[in-house]
Motif scaffolding. Structure first.
Motif, PDB file in Angstrom:
ATOM      1  N   GLY A  77       0.936  -1.329   0.039  1.00 18.64           N
ATOM      2  CA  GLY A  77      -0.081  -0.093  -0.177  1.00 18.64           C
ATOM      3  C   GLY A  77       0.656   1.332   0.064  1.00 18.64           C
ATOM      4  N   HIS A  78       2.275   1.386  -0.227  1.00 18.39           N
ATOM      5  CA  HIS A  78       2.879   2.182  -0.481  1.00 18.39           C
ATOM      6  C   HIS A  78       3.933   2.525  -1.460  1.00 18.39           C
ATOM      7  N   LEU A  79       4.071   3.597  -2.122  1.00 19.06           N
ATOM      8  CA  LEU A  79       5.127   4.004  -2.885  1.00 19.06           C
ATOM      9  C   LEU A  79       6.534   4.108  -2.405  1.00 19.06           C
ATOM     10  N   PHE A  80       7.631   3.396  -3.156  1.00 14.82           N
ATOM     11  CA  PHE A  80       8.924   3.592  -2.582  1.00 14.82           C
ATOM     12  C   PHE A  80       9.968   4.064  -3.939  1.00 14.82           C
ATOM     13  N   ALA A  81      10.668   4.882  -3.392  1.00 18.23           N
ATOM     14  CA  ALA A  81      11.768   5.312  -4.452  1.00 18.23           C
ATOM     15  C   ALA A  81      13.108   4.950  -4.035  1.00 18.23           C
ATOM     16  N   SER A  82      14.040   4.501  -4.868  1.00 19.83           N
ATOM     17  CA  SER A  82      15.291   3.729  -4.520  1.00 19.83           C
ATOM     18  C   SER A  82      16.262   4.094  -5.715  1.00 19.83           C
ATOM     19  N   THR A  94       8.409  -2.963   9.779  1.00 22.03           N
ATOM     20  CA  THR A  94       8.985  -3.310  11.191  1.00 22.03           C
ATOM     21  C   THR A  94       7.710  -2.676  11.982  1.00 22.03           C
ATOM     22  N   ASP A  95       6.551  -3.181  11.355  1.00 16.98           N
ATOM     23  CA  ASP A  95       5.251  -2.725  12.087  1.00 16.98           C
ATOM     24  C   ASP A  95       5.088  -1.252  12.477  1.00 16.98           C
ATOM     25  N   GLY A  96       5.559  -0.437  11.417  1.00 19.09           N
ATOM     26  CA  GLY A  96       5.506   0.915  11.994  1.00 19.09           C
ATOM     27  C   GLY A  96       6.656   1.631  12.794  1.00 19.09           C
ATOM     28  N   VAL A  97       7.378   0.973  13.144  1.00 19.12           N
ATOM     29  CA  VAL A  97       8.262   1.269  14.096  1.00 19.12           C
ATOM     30  C   VAL A  97       9.690   2.106  13.321  1.00 19.12           C
ATOM     31  N   GLY A  98      10.040   3.141  13.409  1.00 22.25           N
ATOM     32  CA  GLY A  98      10.960   3.883  12.646  1.00 22.25           C
ATOM     33  C   GLY A  98      12.326   3.565  13.395  1.00 22.25           C
ATOM     34  N   ASP A 113      12.271   3.902   7.746  1.00 23.65           N
ATOM     35  CA  ASP A 113      11.894   5.409   8.006  1.00 23.65           C
ATOM     36  C   ASP A 113      10.738   5.474   8.826  1.00 23.65           C
ATOM     37  N   ALA A 114      10.168   6.545   9.171  1.00 21.88           N
ATOM     38  CA  ALA A 114       9.210   6.927  10.253  1.00 21.88           C
ATOM     39  C   ALA A 114       8.059   6.036   9.859  1.00 21.88           C
ATOM     40  N   ARG A 115       7.729   5.282   9.035  1.00 21.52           N
ATOM     41  CA  ARG A 115       6.631   4.607   8.815  1.00 21.52           C
ATOM     42  C   ARG A 115       6.891   3.238   8.761  1.00 21.52           C
ATOM     43  N   GLY A 116       7.982   2.992   9.194  1.00 18.51           N
ATOM     44  CA  GLY A 116       8.648   1.563   9.705  1.00 18.51           C
ATOM     45  C   GLY A 116       9.206   0.652   8.260  1.00 18.51           C
ATOM     46  N   TYR A 117       9.634   1.456   7.174  1.00 20.86           N
ATOM     47  CA  TYR A 117       9.823   0.693   6.022  1.00 20.86           C
ATOM     48  C   TYR A 117      11.074   0.897   5.548  1.00 20.86           C
ATOM     49  N   LEU A 118      12.044   0.052   4.944  1.00 17.57           N
ATOM     50  CA  LEU A 118      13.218   0.311   4.189  1.00 17.57           C
ATOM     51  C   LEU A 118      13.452  -0.589   3.077  1.00 17.57           C
ATOM     52  N   MET A 119      13.595   0.065   1.903  1.00 19.90           N
ATOM     53  CA  MET A 119      13.811  -0.451   0.744  1.00 19.90           C
ATOM     54  C   MET A 119      15.158  -1.103   0.251  1.00 19.90           C
TER      55      MET A 119
END
Length: 188
Positions: A77-82, A94-98, A113-119
Motif C-alpha cells: 500500500g505504499h510507494l517506494f523510491a530507491s 517493522t510494524d510502523g516502528v522507525g 523510515d518513520a513509517r517503519g519501512y526500508l527498501m
C-alpha cells in the motif's frame, strides 16, 4: 599509451569511484587523439537514485550531459523510491516502528523510515538473501520476534519482509516509605 598504424596516442584518466553506501565520485580524462579531447564527470549516489553530470571536449566541440536513474515500487500500500533495481528487491516492514537498523548480508544497509519501512534494491534473484535487525545498534526498549529472515525473491521481483517489532515504554518505580527512605527490595 597506444601505438597503432604508425601513430602514437596518449590518454590519462584519474578517478574516484562512488562509494557503494552513497556519496560523490568523479572522473577526469584527457588525451591527444585528433587534436586532443578531455572530459570531466561528477557522479552522485543517494538513497533514491544515482545522478551523473559532466562536460566533454572532442575535435573542438564541447558537449555537456546530465543523467539520472532510480526505481519506483508499490508494495504493501505504499510507494517506494530507491536506487536502480537491477535484479530483485525487498521492502522491510517493522510494524510502523522507525529507526530500526537493518543488515543485508551482515552489512548495515540502513534504518527504517518513520513509517517503519526500508527498501533494499539490490537483492539477488532466486538466491537466499539474509536480512536482519542489527541488535548492537538497537536500544534495549524493543521487543522482537526474530532477528533475521532469509528471503528468495524471483528474478526482477520483490518480496515483503515483515519483522514484528514493538517499542516498549518501560517504567522505573521507586518506592519510598513514610520516612522518605527507599523501601528495601523484598519488603512485604
Amino acid at each position: 599509451m597506444s601505438h597503432t598504424n604508425g601513430r602514437s596516442e596518449a590518454t590519462a584518466t584519474v578517478q574516484r569511484s562512488v562509494p557503494y553506501q552513497g556519496g560523490w565520485g568523479w572522473q577526469v580524462q584527457a588525451g591527444d587523439h585528433e587534436g586532443g579531447y578531455g572530459s570531466a564527470v561528477a557522479n552522485f549516489r543517494g538513497n533514491y537514485g544515482d545522478a551523473s553530470f559532466g562536460i566533454a571536449r572532442d575535435s573542438g566541440r564541447i558537449d555537456s550531459f546530465l543523467s539520472a536513474n532510480g526505481s519506483l515500487a508499490f508494495m504493501d500500500g505504499h510507494l517506494f523510491a530507491s536506487r536502480r533495481i537491477s535484479d530483485s528487491f525487498a521492502i522491510v516492514s517493522t510494524d510502523g516502528v522507525g529507526k530500526i537498523p537493518i543488515l543485508y548480508e551482515n552489512r548495515l544497509y540502513g534504518s527504517t523510515d518513520a513509517r517503519g519501512y526500508l527498501m533494499i534494491p539490490d537483492l539477488r534473484g532466486w538466491q537466499r538473501n539474509r536480512l536482519a535487525i542489527d541488535p548492537d545498534r538497537l536500544g534495549p526498549n524493543y521487543r522482537l520476534s526474530a532477528l533475521e529472515q532469509f528471503v528468495v525473491p524471483a528474478d526482477a521481483g520483490g518480496s515483503l519482509v515483515h519483522f514484528e517489532v514493538a517499542k516498549l515504554n518501560p517504567a522505573i518505580v521507586v518506592l519510598l516509605g513514610s520516612d522518605g527512605e527507599v523501601v528495601p527490595a523484598g519488603t512485604p
